[in-house]
Design an enzyme around this catalytic site. Structure first.
Site, PDB file in Angstrom:
ATOM      1  N   LEU A  33       0.814  -1.221   0.000  1.00 38.90           N
ATOM      2  CA  LEU A  33       0.000   0.000   0.000  1.00 38.90           C
ATOM      3  C   LEU A  33       0.846   1.270   0.000  1.00 38.90           C
ATOM      4  CD1 LEU A  33      -2.780  -1.070   2.535  1.00 38.90           C
ATOM      5  CD2 LEU A  33      -2.696  -1.393   0.053  1.00 38.90           C
ATOM      6  N   HIS A  34       0.292   2.295  -0.637  1.00 37.65           N
ATOM      7  CA  HIS A  34       0.926   3.618  -0.692  1.00 37.65           C
ATOM      8  C   HIS A  34      -0.169   4.666  -0.475  1.00 37.65           C
ATOM      9  CE1 HIS A  34      -0.835   3.635  -4.655  1.00 37.65           C
ATOM     10  NE2 HIS A  34      -0.179   2.516  -4.962  1.00 37.65           N
ATOM     11  N   HIS A  37      -3.579   4.296  -2.257  1.00 38.61           N
ATOM     12  CA  HIS A  37      -4.565   3.412  -1.615  1.00 38.61           C
ATOM     13  C   HIS A  37      -5.186   4.096  -0.392  1.00 38.61           C
ATOM     14  CE1 HIS A  37      -1.805   0.226  -3.376  1.00 38.61           C
ATOM     15  NE2 HIS A  37      -2.964  -0.125  -3.871  1.00 38.61           N
TER      16      HIS A  37
END
Ligand code: PAF
Length: 195
Positions: A33-34, A37
């Site tokens: 995730l980054h 997201h």
């Protein structure tokens, strides 16, 4: 935040939420995730009572086994990030849980599946539709959130939703970019500065 790995467990929890009349928002992801997201989760939190995020690297949407193998997997960190933005439910199933038997469904998306990424990644959009419909059946969301970075994917998902008759609102959310303008993507961590 609740973490579930099986359909049965998440199903009981979602049933309770529905009985309480809660609006369920859903953000499907493949993890790593980054901020892109996390922006989807934040958007979902604004208009839903409960937000579920799935973390599942879906084998049926990879047409290159090497790509599947090297796809980044960072579950522990993902869970921490989701907790920090107030996610309510994380669903992180195994492949067997999602595909107890192979999914042989073939979708027809017509023109939107035949252009752009379609011919370059044969089977990719079919695999996306397979997994997203399975996840929708499990999570039963009222609204699902997708990033406009994957613009063609959103069109495919809208088509799948209409073909299968789901009553789920598909919410498309803005692209989140790095400071140099690159759209955030889990695969960016596989890039070198030259790339
Ligand atoms: O965009 C993604 O990360 C994936 O294609 C999705 C929608 C989670 C399906 O595996």
């Amino acid at each position: 935040m609740e973490l579930f790995e099986t359909k049965e467990k998440i199903d009981s929890y979602i049933k309770l939420c529905k009985q309480e009349g809660k609006v369920v928002g859903f953000v499907p992801t493949m993890g790593a995730l980054h901020d892109g997201h996390l922006s989807l989760v934040k958007q979902a939190k604004k208009c839903c009572d409960v937000v579920a995020v799935s973390i599942f690297v879906n084998p049926t949407q990879f047409n290159d086994p090497k790509d599947l193998e090297r796809y980044p997997r960072t579950l522990e960190n993902d869970v921490k990030l989701l907790e920090s933005v107030g996610c309510d439910i994380v669903f992180a199933p195994t492949v067997k849980e999602i595909y107890p038997e192979p999914d042989t469904r073939q979708f027809n998306f017509g023109y939107i599946g035949d252009i752009m990424e379609g011919p370059k990644r044969p089977g990719h959009f079919n695999g996306v539709a397979q997994v997203v419909s399975r996840l929708f059946d499990i999570v039963k969301p009222d609204k699902a959130f997708f990033g406009m970075k994957d613009f063609q994917q959103i069109a495919i998902i809208r088509s799948m939703v209409s073909q299968l008759g789901y009553k789920i609102e598909i919410v498309s959310c803005p692209i989140i970019r790095e400071s140099d303008g690159l759209a955030m993507s889990s695969r960016n961590r596989l890039l070198t500065p030259e790339h």
